[in-house]
Enzyme design. Sequence first.
Site, mmCIF file in Angstrom:
data_model
loop_
_atom_site.group_PDB
_atom_site.id
_atom_site.type_symbol
_atom_site.label_atom_id
_atom_site.label_comp_id
_atom_site.label_asym_id
_atom_site.label_seq_id
_atom_site.Cartn_x
_atom_site.Cartn_y
_atom_site.Cartn_z
ATOM 1 N N ASP A 49 -2.258 0.177 -14.379
ATOM 2 C CA ASP A 49 -1.815 1.002 -13.266
ATOM 3 C C ASP A 49 -0.597 0.383 -12.594
ATOM 4 O OD1 ASP A 49 -2.254 3.106 -11.128
ATOM 5 O OD2 ASP A 49 -2.552 1.300 -9.926
ATOM 6 N N GLU A 121 -4.019 4.073 -18.804
ATOM 7 C CA GLU A 121 -3.572 2.900 -18.053
ATOM 8 C C GLU A 121 -4.013 1.613 -18.746
ATOM 9 O OE1 GLU A 121 -3.473 4.828 -13.556
ATOM 10 O OE2 GLU A 121 -5.209 3.649 -14.184
#
Length: 229
Positions: A49, A121
């Site tokens: 992320d 992610e």
Amino acid sequence: MKLAAELQAFSARLGHQFAHPEYLQRALTHGSIATTTRPDNQRLEFLGDRVLGLTIAEALFSADREASEGQLAPRFNSLVRGEACAEIARQIGLGDVLKLGRSEMMSGGRRKEALLADAMEAVIAAIYLDAGFDTARKVIRTLWAQKLATVDADARDAKTALQEWAQAKGMQPPRYVQTARSGPDHAPEFEITVQLDDGRSAVAQGKGTKRSIEQAAAAAMLDQIEGTE
């Protein structure tokens, strides 16, 4: 460790061949099948992320040197939110190679938007750990190229735009109420009603996440407002 043929094909679609395949294996391991010797991808998701966020922020900053923070922020949010990550994941067939427990698989886990977004992610983090930031940035810029090229100059989503309109009118923030739900857990269909202080309301329904249907309801309300002002 040698990757199975399906993971080699996925790596090709991803645009990166792993020197350390164990990173990819972990990135694709959902908690529903994890063990003490086979950890899940949650830690990688956390790292990925941040790698994604920095890459997209840098790309937007460089692409428009005249844009203010107020213009860059909504563009950034539209490119890193879960819906965008899940869309990229679907484009490269990530769901097909996820390692899931039987119950998660039977409930349609390979198609769940949140699960796909988290895994995307984690895969980004796997690339970062395998080959460094420059390689991860190159892969992200390639996968997100179309989205970066077409991101709206003002990418505020409908919910944000409606809330700003309501505040400008001295109203409380719009209220979103789930008025119906149907369909299986892996493909739910929602009906969402958005309500304003002045009594106006608008309804949207469809398949997807509650957030996406709330966005549709907000867009319907904005259309309604535009037609009366």
